[in-house]
Design an enzyme around this catalytic site. Structure first.
Site, mmCIF file in Angstrom:
data_model
loop_
_atom_site.group_PDB
_atom_site.id
_atom_site.type_symbol
_atom_site.label_atom_id
_atom_site.label_comp_id
_atom_site.label_asym_id
_atom_site.label_seq_id
_atom_site.Cartn_x
_atom_site.Cartn_y
_atom_site.Cartn_z
ATOM 1 N N HIS A 285 0.726 -1.225 -0.176
ATOM 2 C CA HIS A 285 0.005 0.066 0.125
ATOM 3 C C HIS A 285 0.976 1.285 0.080
ATOM 4 C CE1 HIS A 285 -3.772 2.274 1.577
ATOM 5 N NE2 HIS A 285 -4.035 1.830 0.489
ATOM 6 N N HIS A 516 -8.839 10.973 0.111
ATOM 7 C CA HIS A 516 -8.226 9.694 -0.158
ATOM 8 C C HIS A 516 -6.979 9.755 0.836
ATOM 9 C CE1 HIS A 516 -5.730 6.532 -2.177
ATOM 10 N NE2 HIS A 516 -6.621 5.860 -1.762
#
Length: 630
Positions: A285, A516
């Site tokens: 990630h 985000h």
């Protein structure tokens, strides 16, 4: 009037629970929390408990009339991904591409009895339709499904799984690049947003800005990320840099890895490095760029995926390092270190990949002077850590830094913790399992001792978009495809929703640009000062931050994550003053530009957290659409 319906997966339901924010409907089998996964009955596939970027049920996105490859055949339903944690995002994107090419519309008319029953259930809160209603609705949709137009495509590149955005034709001024002030103190920036006033982009950065020749003459680069649209990414490099060697560091496996490699076939300058994900349901990630110039070297740590949707109408953030010059020949290995130990920590992070492909980059970093760095690196890498290694990664790394480089504040009132994120993982049956235990102990640490007095009494404000935030956003409901909080996870932790606060960002002009970005901070009681600030790729999940095991003698981390920590002591300050209106940014400021408004606003009685795999049909979004899983 017709309204588009976005389709995803729908779960049958048989019983309900009450919560502070509404009524849930769920199946009895969903009550049981499997050790590492949640099962989606509609697709009969495991979904990682650590929900992450873009894991929408079927990647539901905004309706589109164009695609990067309209002739590309998309199989449906998509092949269920293997439970390796890294394939879910790309599978969701493929499904999203199918849905965009096959929109379903309906006309407003008097509701049927089954529709009335369904609407009455939905109006009570988070509820799903009965299986009978679902079958009737599905049949009706089949009759109205239009056939997508097919056009000849000249581009022979493998099709991207990501839709080209409707807002791709931006005015030239959107892409105008100007160097940030050389004396910029924090080097923390928000991304430009399409659809907001120009002043709110003055001082913000787009990916084209970051890769601009104004920042350096690029020789080679590395892109660490979770999701990639390779064709689009290559086009963001200036023409003169598009054939420079580029390495992609990813976590894809099996079929999704093959698709990623296929995307890169036309580009001979691209090579790959696969991150090892040895613990189930972990993801790669981390989002980072390493940029090697004729003039030196630069690091960018950010929150955006390498896909177009992440760079236009979402709130994103990044830290842009100074341009690091090359050290003189013969410099000792300890040369070029910063007071924050950034060079050592960056090298340690890269070595954690145990990858020969990255060895040349560790050597290059050693040859440069990183002494001007004023931030601390906070990373996560997969593994189970014991003894002195326990505080190298995850939230224990953050705890160590807060213990060693901050001091307790003198205040009669507690300084609240604020956390903001775009995804929520499975946190346990109640707050004592992780959130209000080990994680809160980390976030409330200030100074030596490793534990803040009265940490359990410290307020914790968690910022996560509500349904109404998403509905009224620039993207509308499709923004929820990047906010993957699932019904399966949410129904097992109803206690969490009393912590939640709305996304409001009037000061930065981004109230309608869904976040985000992920940020954590410690604020003064009046929210005018900060004891510290962190921007990171890590969402609110144990997979990202790690969890203690074996009576707190072992730390287990599933995913790769990376963030930067700003501490006042590194800037010769006692605290950071909060900058109320960061835009337009025309020069350096000693106040810190928090991306959203403080204090956070708690959910109202009618607010619900965005849940991405249940229907949202009570009101249309900004584009006249609704969100109906099927």
């Amino acid at each position: 009037m017709t309204t588009a319906i976005f389709r995803s997966s729908l779960l049958s339901c048989t019983m309900s629970q009450e919560s502070q924010h509404g009524k849930w409907t769920l199946s009895s089998s969903d009550d049981e929390d499997p050790p590492q996964q949640t099962v989606s009955k509609a697709l009969n596939r495991p979904i990682p408990a650590s929900t992450d970027d873009h894991h929408s049920p079927l990647g539901v996105q905004q309706e589109s009339t164009s695609s990067s490859s309209p002739d590309a055949k998309t199989e449906w339903p998509p092949e269920p991904p293997k439970p390796d944690g890294g394939a879910v995002g790309s599978e969701a994107r493929q499904a999203a591409h199918y849905n965009q090419q096959n929109p379903v519309k309906f006309e407003n008319k008097a509701p049927s009895a089954s529709t009335k029953r369904k609407r009455e259930t939905e109006d009570s809160g988070w509820a799903l339709s009965s299986s009978d209603d679902e079958a009737a609705d599905s049949s009706d949709r089949k009759r109205k499904q239009p056939s997508p137009k097919r056009t000849k495509v000249e581009d022979r590149r493998p099709p991207s799984p990501h839709r080209e955005p409707d807002y791709k034709e931006e005015p030239e001024e959107f892409y105008e690049t100007s160097l940030p002030p050389s004396d910029e103190i924090f080097r923390f920036y928000l991304n430009k947003v399409s659809g907001v006033e120009k002043k709110y982009n003055t001082g913000a950065l787009h990916i084209r800005d970051i890769l601009s020749p104004l920042f350096g003459t690029l020789k080679e680069s590395v892109q660490f990320n979770y999701c990639f649209d390779i064709g689009w990414m290559v086009q963001q490099y200036p023409p003169e840099f598009r054939d420079k060697p580029l390495m992609i560091v990813h976590g894809e496996k099996r079929e999704s890895k093959a698709r990623l490699i296929q995307q890169a076939q036309p580009y001979g300058h691209i090579r790959f490095c696969q991150a090892k994900l040895d613990i189930a349901f972990g993801t790669h990630h981390t989002k980072m760029m390493l940029l090697w110039y004729e003039e030196g070297f630069r690091v960018v740590i950010l929150t955006s995926n390498m896909i177009p949707h992440d760079w236009y109408q979402k709130t994103q953030g990044l830290w842009l390092s100074p341009l690091y010059p090359r050290l003189p020949e013969g410099s000792p290995s300890s040369a070029g270190e910063s007071p924050t130990g950034f060079k050592r920590d960056l090298l340690d992070y890269l070595r954690s990949y145990r990858s020969p492909e990255l060895e040349e980059w560790t050597q290059r970093i050693q040859e440069h002077d990183l002494s001007d760095t004023r931030i601390y690196l906070v990373g996560s890498t997969p593994g189970r850590y014991l003894g002195a290694d326990m505080d190298r990664w995850g939230h224990l790394r953050l705890r160590k830094l807060l213990s060693e480089h901050t001091r307790p504040v003198q205040s009669e009132e507690p300084w609240p913790v604020v956390g903001q994120f775009s995804s929520i993982g499975s946190l346990g049956a109640d707050e004592t399992k992780w959130l209000a235990a080990e994680f809160q102990q980390t976030l409330t640490t200030l100074g030596k001792g490793g534990k803040a007095l009265g940490s359990r009494n410290t307020p914790m404000h968690l910022v996560y978009p509500s349904v109404d935030n998403v509905r009224t956003s620039l993207e509308g409901y499709p923004a929820g495809g990047s906010l993957p909080y699932s019904i399966q996870t949410a129904q097992r932790q109803l206690w969490l929703h009393s912590y939640l606060h709305r996304w409001i960002a009037k000061g930065t002009g981004r109230s309608h640009a869904m976040p985000h970005i992920k940020t954590f901070m410690r604020a003064s009681p009046d929210f005018t000062e900060l004891a510290w600030f962190l921007i990171t790729s890590a969402n609110l999940s144990k997979a990202a931050w790690g969890a203690l095991e074996k009576n707190s003698t072992q730390m287990m981390v599933r995913s790769y994550e990376l963030g930067v920590l700003f501490l006042p002591s590194a800037f010769n300050m006692k605290t950071f003053r909060v900058q109320k209106n960061p835009f337009p940014a025309t020069g350096p400021s000693t106040s810190f530009p928090v991306p959203f408004d403080l204090p956070p606003q708690r959910y109202g009685s009618n607010d619900q957290p965005w849940i991405w795999n249940i229907p949202h049909t009570q009101a249309p979004d900004t584009h006249g659409n609704v969100w109906v899983p099927s």
